[in-house]
Design a protein around this motif. Sequence first.
Motif, mmCIF file in Angstrom:
data_model
loop_
_atom_site.group_PDB
_atom_site.id
_atom_site.type_symbol
_atom_site.label_atom_id
_atom_site.label_comp_id
_atom_site.label_asym_id
_atom_site.label_seq_id
_atom_site.Cartn_x
_atom_site.Cartn_y
_atom_site.Cartn_z
ATOM 1 N N GLU A 102 9.778 23.466 52.836
ATOM 2 C CA GLU A 102 10.134 22.113 52.732
ATOM 3 C C GLU A 102 9.763 21.677 51.616
ATOM 4 O OE1 GLU A 102 9.748 18.282 56.016
ATOM 5 O OE2 GLU A 102 7.611 20.225 56.516
ATOM 6 N N GLY A 106 16.537 22.153 49.284
ATOM 7 C CA GLY A 106 17.024 21.178 49.346
ATOM 8 C C GLY A 106 17.049 21.243 50.742
ATOM 9 N N GLU A 107 17.258 20.212 51.216
ATOM 10 C CA GLU A 107 17.512 19.702 52.773
ATOM 11 C C GLU A 107 18.189 20.110 53.637
ATOM 12 O OE1 GLU A 107 18.978 15.606 55.775
ATOM 13 O OE2 GLU A 107 17.963 15.479 53.388
ATOM 14 N N GLU A 108 19.594 20.885 53.644
ATOM 15 C CA GLU A 108 20.494 21.699 54.379
ATOM 16 C C GLU A 108 20.018 22.965 54.229
ATOM 17 O OE1 GLU A 108 25.458 23.488 53.431
ATOM 18 O OE2 GLU A 108 24.843 21.157 52.523
ATOM 19 N N GLU A 109 19.417 23.849 53.413
ATOM 20 C CA GLU A 109 18.906 25.291 53.160
ATOM 21 C C GLU A 109 17.396 25.231 53.981
ATOM 22 O OE1 GLU A 109 17.673 28.525 49.416
ATOM 23 O OE2 GLU A 109 18.130 26.720 48.934
ATOM 24 N N ALA A 111 16.907 22.763 56.636
ATOM 25 C CA ALA A 111 17.738 23.431 58.429
ATOM 26 C C ALA A 111 18.213 25.083 58.410
ATOM 27 C CB ALA A 111 18.742 22.540 58.272
ATOM 28 N N GLU A 112 18.863 25.694 57.754
ATOM 29 C CA GLU A 112 18.758 26.767 57.939
ATOM 30 C C GLU A 112 17.636 28.338 57.970
ATOM 31 O OE1 GLU A 112 22.421 30.182 56.338
ATOM 32 O OE2 GLU A 112 22.412 28.383 55.163
#
Length: 200
Positions: A102, A106-109, A111-112
């Motif tokens: 976390e 990055g935020e997208e990575e 979340a995945e």
Amino acid sequence: MTSVTQSTGMLTREQLFHLFDRFIFLTSKPDVKKRVAEAVQDKQEAVAVTTAIQEEIFLEMGVDPRFGISCLGKLSTVYENDLDLVIQFYKFLSKEEVACDEAELGEEEFAEKMLNQQKLQEQQLEMLKYMRKFHLEDQSAILEKLHQQIRNGTYESGTSMLSAEQIDEIVPRKASPQYTPRFSYLSDQHRTTNKKNLNT
């Protein structure tokens, strides 16, 4: 506050469960997440911060931090027959990995990664349900194999999983050194039969 700290022996189940619960609670708090993220921005290793948090918990517990960390390295061996504790230990390791990711991704990575983590946890649950069908001695052999796999994989995603086929291999091989995987044997036999048919 006492200055005496535990530095010998082995941590008890209760101490370990307290560490796991406290660490999971703390790393879920916004201020602690911010602490890890800021350390990463300052070019520090995220795992150095999560380790420092564990050491702080040990101090709260009256345990020498270096001794406590060393106990974690021996947990799977000392408590190899305690399936519930080992499961909680892997959840604790998983939470530490999430806390580091976390802060680093990055935020997208992230979340995945979390979606993949959820799928992995579902698979782990199925694995643990399957393991419970075996005798305690066989469960110990499975856990030892899993521990080796995680240790050799340096806790990479996927190393904390064994398929039903891998588990089935571990147990019969342990029970009988003569064990030959049935499907491999049948495939060899099938190939031999086909060769004979082609030659006639």
